[in-house]
Scaffold this active site. Structure first.
Site: not given
Ligand code: 5RP
Length: 224
Positions: A102, A120
């Site tokens: 990533e 989040k």
């Protein structure tokens, strides 16, 4: 609709015909891929670059044209999830174990967009355990160093109780920090520990965060 689905579907606005698109990993990215596959089926021409074997499998099963990172000059936009993010647009990634790929894909991207559900988005990073990817050779030495420094590492295991192994063949130590007062300083420290391949602190690496809420609405946070 849930927050992940709302954010994942909203991210399709980032994609234009002809783009090379970085495809993140995880359950929020699933909704983005689903929406992207729908557009591809209707004629949108894009090339995807995946950040994990899970994402390659999903994208290919949905007939999204794919290339590897080595085979593209650059990536126009990458859409990825995150485990925690804050108002500075910093965050923790790697809950799904794909942090190394990533970060490589993010660094090759002109624009980086995170999609998260509203739980989040936090005031203070660190409640989510920070993943640190380490080489298997001598990993206990890195573990001991991190433990001595008070970072409370835990070797990640898979559902069968075996040591979790990343796509690149490394292990993950999850650091139970509770709070990270200075993400940049911790990232710098981890960057300099021999045996650490990468860590899940993404500092200054995201341009926009799309925050999805259970009622379906999505807030946008942009870097100034
Ligand atoms: C994988 C990641 C994911 O983006 C992160 O864990 C978020 O996953 P999800 O969307 O399933 O909550 O960093 O390495």
């Amino acid at each position: 609709m849930n927050g992940k689905e709302a954010a994942g579907k909203e991210a399709i606005r980032e994609v234009r015909d002809g783009m090379t698109v970085g495809l993140g990993t995880g359950s929020t990215v699933y909704y983005f891929l689903q929406a992207l596959a729908g557009k591809v089926a209707s004629g949108l021409k894009i090339t995807g670059v995946a950040t994990s074997t899970k994402t390659i499998e999903l994208a290919e099963s949905w007939k999204i044209p794919m290339k590897s990172l080595n085979d593209v000059d650059h990536i126009d936009v990458t859409v990825d999830g995150a485990d925690e993010c804050d108002a500075a647009l910093d965050g923790i990634k790697g809950g799904g174990g794909a942090l190394l790929y990533e970060k490589l894909v993010a660094e090759a991207s002109d624009r980086r967009v995170w999609i998260v559900d509203s739980r989040k988005y936090v005031d203070q990073l660190g409640h989510f355990p920070l993943p640190v990817e380490v080489v298997p050779f001598g990993w206990k030495k890195v573990y001991t160093r991190l433990k001595q420094d008070g970072h409370r590492p835990e070797l990640r295991r898979n559902d069968a109780g075996k040591t979790y192994v990343t796509d690149a063949g490394h292990y993950i130590l999850d650091l139970h920090l509770d709070r990270i007062p200075d993400a940049g300083a911790l990232a710098d420290k981890l960057d300099h520990i021999t045996g650490v391949v990468e860590h899940g602190l993404f500092v200054g690496m995201t341009d926009t965060i799309l925050i999805g809420y259970p009622d379906g609405h999505v807030d946008t946070l942009n870097r100034d």
